[in-house]
Design a protein around this motif. Structure first.
Motif, PDB file in Angstrom:
ATOM      1  N   TRP A 101       0.845  -1.193   0.000  1.00 20.69           N
ATOM      2  CA  TRP A 101       0.000   0.000   0.000  1.00 20.69           C
ATOM      3  C   TRP A 101       0.882   1.245   0.000  1.00 20.69           C
ATOM      4  CZ3 TRP A 101      -0.757  -4.440   2.845  1.00 20.69           C
ATOM      5  CH2 TRP A 101      -1.899  -5.193   2.510  1.00 20.69           C
ATOM      6  N   LEU A 102       0.284   2.412   0.101  1.00 21.13           N
ATOM      7  CA  LEU A 102       1.077   3.648   0.096  1.00 21.13           C
ATOM      8  C   LEU A 102       1.990   3.739   1.314  1.00 21.13           C
ATOM      9  CD1 LEU A 102      -1.380   6.431  -1.158  1.00 21.13           C
ATOM     10  CD2 LEU A 102       0.226   5.030  -2.466  1.00 21.13           C
ATOM     11  N   ILE A 103       1.569   3.102   2.385  1.00 23.24           N
ATOM     12  CA  ILE A 103       2.398   3.006   3.579  1.00 23.24           C
ATOM     13  C   ILE A 103       2.915   1.571   3.667  1.00 23.24           C
ATOM     14  CG2 ILE A 103       2.464   3.191   6.102  1.00 23.24           C
ATOM     15  CD1 ILE A 103       0.163   5.194   5.920  1.00 23.24           C
ATOM     16  N   PRO A 104       4.230   1.348   3.774  1.00 22.96           N
ATOM     17  CA  PRO A 104       5.282   2.343   3.922  1.00 22.96           C
ATOM     18  C   PRO A 104       5.696   2.966   2.589  1.00 22.96           C
ATOM     19  CG  PRO A 104       6.234   0.155   3.955  1.00 22.96           C
ATOM     20  CD  PRO A 104       4.756  -0.040   3.886  1.00 22.96           C
ATOM     21  N   PHE A 105       6.238   4.194   2.669  1.00 24.44           N
ATOM     22  CA  PHE A 105       6.767   4.869   1.481  1.00 24.44           C
ATOM     23  C   PHE A 105       8.055   4.180   1.052  1.00 24.44           C
ATOM     24  CE2 PHE A 105       9.568   8.034  -0.461  1.00 24.44           C
ATOM     25  CZ  PHE A 105       8.737   8.534  -1.460  1.00 24.44           C
ATOM     26  N   VAL A 106       8.237   4.052  -0.253  1.00 24.52           N
ATOM     27  CA  VAL A 106       9.434   3.417  -0.797  1.00 24.52           C
ATOM     28  C   VAL A 106       9.654   3.922  -2.212  1.00 24.52           C
ATOM     29  CG1 VAL A 106       8.149   1.420  -1.704  1.00 24.52           C
ATOM     30  CG2 VAL A 106      10.590   1.186  -1.202  1.00 24.52           C
ATOM     31  N   LYS A 107      10.891   3.949  -2.632  1.00 24.58           N
ATOM     32  CA  LYS A 107      11.214   4.281  -4.016  1.00 24.58           C
ATOM     33  C   LYS A 107      12.489   3.542  -4.410  1.00 24.58           C
ATOM     34  CE  LYS A 107      13.739   8.587  -3.033  1.00 24.58           C
ATOM     35  NZ  LYS A 107      13.782  10.048  -3.333  1.00 24.58           N
ATOM     36  N   PRO A 108      12.801   3.459  -5.711  1.00 27.75           N
ATOM     37  CA  PRO A 108      14.017   2.777  -6.136  1.00 27.75           C
ATOM     38  C   PRO A 108      15.244   3.349  -5.435  1.00 27.75           C
ATOM     39  CG  PRO A 108      12.621   3.232  -8.026  1.00 27.75           C
ATOM     40  CD  PRO A 108      11.988   3.937  -6.859  1.00 27.75           C
ATOM     41  N   THR A 109      16.218   2.468  -5.197  1.00 30.79           N
ATOM     42  CA  THR A 109      17.469   2.712  -4.461  1.00 30.79           C
ATOM     43  C   THR A 109      17.278   2.591  -2.955  1.00 30.79           C
ATOM     44  OG1 THR A 109      17.410   5.146  -4.231  1.00 30.79           O
ATOM     45  CG2 THR A 109      18.321   4.257  -6.281  1.00 30.79           C
ATOM     46  N   TYR A 110      16.041   2.342  -2.486  1.00 28.40           N
ATOM     47  CA  TYR A 110      15.851   2.048  -1.064  1.00 28.40           C
ATOM     48  C   TYR A 110      16.388   0.650  -0.763  1.00 28.40           C
ATOM     49  CZ  TYR A 110      12.960   5.866   0.820  1.00 28.40           C
ATOM     50  OH  TYR A 110      12.514   7.061   1.320  1.00 28.40           O
ATOM     51  N   THR A 111      16.761   0.440   0.489  1.00 28.30           N
ATOM     52  CA  THR A 111      17.077  -0.898   0.987  1.00 28.30           C
ATOM     53  C   THR A 111      15.848  -1.438   1.708  1.00 28.30           C
ATOM     54  OG1 THR A 111      19.437  -0.408   1.269  1.00 28.30           O
ATOM     55  CG2 THR A 111      18.533  -2.243   2.535  1.00 28.30           C
ATOM     56  N   ALA A 112      15.323  -2.556   1.216  1.00 25.43           N
ATOM     57  CA  ALA A 112      14.127  -3.153   1.801  1.00 25.43           C
ATOM     58  C   ALA A 112      14.527  -4.331   2.692  1.00 25.43           C
ATOM     59  CB  ALA A 112      13.183  -3.632   0.702  1.00 25.43           C
ATOM     60  N   THR A 113      14.199  -4.226   3.964  1.00 26.13           N
ATOM     61  CA  THR A 113      14.398  -5.345   4.883  1.00 26.13           C
ATOM     62  C   THR A 113      13.151  -6.228   4.837  1.00 26.13           C
ATOM     63  OG1 THR A 113      15.814  -4.032   6.339  1.00 26.13           O
ATOM     64  CG2 THR A 113      14.829  -6.032   7.261  1.00 26.13           C
ATOM     65  N   VAL A 114      13.323  -7.458   4.408  1.00 25.05           N
ATOM     66  CA  VAL A 114      12.200  -8.382   4.243  1.00 25.05           C
ATOM     67  C   VAL A 114      12.247  -9.442   5.336  1.00 25.05           C
ATOM     68  CG1 VAL A 114      11.104 -10.067   2.725  1.00 25.05           C
ATOM     69  CG2 VAL A 114      12.135  -8.007   1.755  1.00 25.05           C
ATOM     70  N   LYS A 115      11.124  -9.608   6.043  1.00 19.13           N
ATOM     71  CA  LYS A 115      11.020 -10.643   7.058  1.00 19.13           C
ATOM     72  C   LYS A 115       9.913 -11.619   6.664  1.00 19.13           C
ATOM     73  CE  LYS A 115      12.876  -8.264  11.098  1.00 19.13           C
ATOM     74  NZ  LYS A 115      12.686  -7.968  12.541  1.00 19.13           N
TER      75      LYS A 115
END
Length: 325
Positions: free
Chosen positions: A274-288
């Protein structure tokens, strides 16, 4: 239940115009593309009155798109760019927009640069098209010779991206042109729980041990002799990249960059959130992932498609290489 809110503002010759109605908005951004795009769709008519935007919005008008939930202070700037064109389609108006690359679809002077480098070429384009943009570059690839002939600034940037495998993109809001080695530029962090934050997933986990490539980068020097550098696993899938007169010492940088792109531990596919959390390319995404803990880790966000309408807001997030556990 969240209420969808937006703020879409166009600036034309110093005058601002805010949209009072929107059918939907789609924003596409990716480190693999030079340009970020937005499509704003409006009904062609409201209360049987045809919308007339010609005196308010036109090609080249600046546009800022903010999206969020509930309150104005929750709005996030999702896109800054320029109107490319406005088209009527199936009883709707579509406003097609591009980021600052729109400004760089202009012809540049023919020139032969010998010797030169990736940052010098990029700065040359900025100086000629719009000196108010600042170059942010930490990827120094050298060229023995680089020729610009009957080309736009966009054509030159595209060639540089293809040959050097650099991530090249604009931050239109800050008026910056970014040039970085792949997967090293970090704009922010985001966390996703596969059980809580994701509506749908089409991810397929790929391990490095199963992704064997042999990357060869070939160049032709000023004497016409072909030189090459090879990286990767002997016997793996062979990939050959042909570049211009890149300096011999930099062939390894390009080969290593392409090898990381193709063979590192990575997710293929995407997640829908969804819109939350905000993210864009070059972000580091921590996936659990509580069900598959071995897939937990930090992944590079390659691309984000954000869609917004009365029915809700959604982000389709494309993950790339695994950065760490």
């Amino acid at each position: 239940m969240y209420n969808m809110i937006w703020n879409v503002v166009f600036t034309t010759k110093g005058k601002e115009y805010s949209l009072g109605i929107v059918s939907d908005i789609t924003i596409n951004s990716s480190v693999d593309n030079l340009v970020d795009t937005a499509v704003i769709t409006l009904p062609e008519a409201v209360m049987n009155q045809v919308l007339n935007l010609e005196d308010k919005i036109g090609r080249g008008s600046k546009v800022t798109i903010q999206l969020g939930y509930d309150f104005e202070q929750n709005l996030k700037t999702e896109f800054v760019g320029y109107v490319q064109d406005i088209v009527t389609n199936d009883s709707s108006l579509k406003i097609n927009c591009e980021d600052a690359l729109f400004l760089f679809r202009k012809s540049v002077k023919d020139v032969e640069l010998k010797p030169t480098s990736l940052p010098k070429i990029a700065q040359l384009l900025l100086n000629e098209i719009d000196p108010s943009f600042r170059l942010v570059c930490d990827y120094d690839i050298s060229y023995e010779k680089f020729v610009i002939h009957q080309a736009t600034a966009y054509d030159v940037l595209k060639k540089l991206a293809e040959e050097t495998k650099a991530n090249i993109y604009f931050d239109t809001e800050k008026k910056e042109l970014h040039v970085h080695p792949p997967y090293l530029e970090k704009a922010g962090d985001v966390m996703y729980s596969m059980q809580k934050d994701i509506e749908k997933s089409s991810l397929e986990y790929k391990k490095q041990i199963d992704r064997k490539f042999e990357i060869t980068v070939e160049r032709t020097n000023l004497k016409g002799k072909v030189e090459s550098f090879t990286a990767g696993t002997t016997g793996g899938d062979k990939v050959t990249l042909k570049v211009g007169s890149v300096a011999t010492s930099d062939l390894k940088k390009i080969a290593d960059a392409e090898l990381i792109r193709r063979s590192a531990d990575a997710y293929e596919g995407s997640i829908d959130g969804w819109l939350i959390p905000f993210v864009k390319p070059t972000y580091t995404a921590t996936v659990k992932d509580d069900d598959y803990p071995d897939k937990n880790g930090k992944y590079y966000v390659v691309g984000v498609t954000t869609s917004f309408s009365e029915s809700g807001g959604k982000r389709t997030v494309k993950l790339g290489v695994k950065l760490s556990v």
